[in-house]
Design an enzyme around this catalytic site. Sequence first.
Site, mmCIF file in Angstrom:
data_model
loop_
_atom_site.group_PDB
_atom_site.id
_atom_site.type_symbol
_atom_site.label_atom_id
_atom_site.label_comp_id
_atom_site.label_asym_id
_atom_site.label_seq_id
_atom_site.Cartn_x
_atom_site.Cartn_y
_atom_site.Cartn_z
ATOM 1 N N VAL A 18 28.864 34.254 34.555
ATOM 2 C CA VAL A 18 29.461 32.921 34.412
ATOM 3 C C VAL A 18 28.623 31.861 35.122
ATOM 4 C CG1 VAL A 18 31.471 31.531 35.059
ATOM 5 C CG2 VAL A 18 31.778 33.833 34.159
ATOM 6 N N TYR A 139 42.262 43.125 41.055
ATOM 7 C CA TYR A 139 41.520 41.909 40.721
ATOM 8 C C TYR A 139 42.501 40.786 40.341
ATOM 9 C CZ TYR A 139 38.133 38.979 38.241
ATOM 10 O OH TYR A 139 37.354 37.936 37.819
#
Length: 317
Positions: A18, A139
């Site tokens: 990203v 996560y």
Amino acid sequence: MTMDRQDKIYVAGHRGLVGSAIIRRLKADGYENLVLRTSKELDLREQQAVRDFFAEEKPHYVILAAAKVGGILANDTLPAEFLYDNLMMEANVIHSSYRNGVKKLLALGSTCIYPKLAAQPLKEEYLLTGPLEPTNEWYAVAKIAGIKLCQAYRRQYGCNFIAAMPTNLYGPGDNFDLGASHVMPALMRKFHDAKLESRATVTVWGSGKPLREFLHVDDLADAGLFLLEHYNDDDIVNIGVGEDISIAELASIVRDVVGFEGEIVYDASKPDGTPRKLVDVSKISGLGWRAKIDLREGVAQTYQWFLENQTDLRGVC
Ligand code: GDP
């Protein structure tokens, strides 16, 4: 809010999938005052190091793309790291951004924050309405904490911190390590290796039936900058394409692009994970943004990148 080309922008995690896409895009748009640190230079889990860095650099904008990430297997086998590393990075970066008067912060999360059995497509308001998918709850819990930090700092201190939730991403800079990767790069690598070794079959995990949506990272970078310019609210925003496909369909696209001519077999001993993950993109569409990169073209472009960079691929980030 309009960012000036001279504004100092800190992209945390600039070497990841990203972050590197965001850097490419910022540079292409003429932003040159970028502050970057590798994880070796600045360990975002270390509070004092992050404090010192912010006090010295005083960035105007922060894009939080640093995270301990991985596919279904890595998530399931390294729960402590996925929870602790991500919580620490978010808490340190968000708090220091507040302390140093950052004008705007964009935190990037993931659609695994949504409940496992939430209705599809996933609307932003489904956050915290049910239990999470167990294979990636570590996560997810950390990413939910990141969202709540942005909302809390907005509410208590008036910080313009926003959080966006991209769907499954792929593209140049992805992690092609089979033990840690997500499905797209994993399949690319498997078909590629099988083609080179003239193997008869490639094994795809699970049943092939789960549905996933795939967004090219360059589209994500485009959406991220769009939100930095146009969005100033505390609700999260989904970033996706609004369409999903089965893992079996994905496997067949990747097989075609790579040019593997053998068979696909399914390994039912591996987990399917959540049955479907499609985001509702009406919010970001309503703001005037949509994804532009076609899946097959994006896969072909990513495979080209893989061919050119495979000697230099990174491991788990
Ligand atoms: P998820 O979206 O969080 O479930 O993460 P992944 O991208 O790792 O997996 C998506 C789906 O692809 C799951 O149903 C996996 O079982 C399936 N899958 C099939 N083959 C593979 C593979 O080789 N690697 C990975 N990571 N997933 C695979």
